[in-house]
Write a protein that holds these residues in place. Structure first.
Motif, PDB file in Angstrom:
ATOM      1  N   SER A   4      -2.678   3.612   2.935  1.00 35.87           N
ATOM      2  CA  SER A   4      -3.219   4.337   1.674  1.00 35.87           C
ATOM      3  C   SER A   4      -2.624   3.990   0.459  1.00 35.87           C
ATOM      4  N   SER A   7      -2.525   0.639  -0.753  1.00 37.83           N
ATOM      5  CA  SER A   7      -3.985   0.229  -1.503  1.00 37.83           C
ATOM      6  C   SER A   7      -3.712   0.843  -2.801  1.00 37.83           C
ATOM      7  N   ALA A  61      -0.052  -8.391  -2.208  1.00 40.40           N
ATOM      8  CA  ALA A  61      -1.080  -7.989  -1.453  1.00 40.40           C
ATOM      9  C   ALA A  61      -1.069  -8.548   0.074  1.00 40.40           C
ATOM     10  N   GLU A  65       0.170  -6.568   3.174  1.00 42.56           N
ATOM     11  CA  GLU A  65      -0.832  -6.495   4.509  1.00 42.56           C
ATOM     12  C   GLU A  65      -0.117  -7.039   5.904  1.00 42.56           C
TER      13      GLU A  65
END
Length: 104
Positions: A4, A7, A61, A65
């Motif tokens: 979270s 993100s 990103a 990930e």
């Protein structure tokens, strides 16, 4: 760090990167393009900056990930949607730079 938080970091980074070309007259907010007092950066340079920053945020990103676990394969639909989202995030900077009426 949890998923979270990663993100939200990516979303915040995308908002900042999408508006960065419109809030300054330097290339990537670091390199001065001209020494003149009233130099205005052309729109094509701003759009080129926007494209480079889109790929930079995507790369960050991707690395976030992969640090969480396996990176999922993405198709062209993912990149089309994220590019459109990046343009939507850039809209406030565009409005303040080009559509706002200046008095005086």
């Amino acid at each position: 760090m949890n998923v979270s938080l990663f993100s939200w970091v990516v979303i915040l980074l995308a908002v900042i990167a999408a508006n960065l070309p419109f809030f300054n007259q330097q290339l990537f907010a670091l390199v001065p393009l001209n020494k003149a007092d009233k130099y205005i950066k052309p729109i094509w340079i701003r759009l080129l900056e926007l494209l480079v920053l889109y790929f930079l945020v995507g790369l960050i990103a991707y690395f976030l990930e992969t640090s969480i676990g396996n990176a999922f394969p993405q198709g062209w639909q993912f990149y089309a949607i994220t590019a459109c989202l990046f343009l939507v995030l850039a809209y406030p900077g565009y409005v303040l730079r080009y559509l706002r009426k200046r008095h005086g």
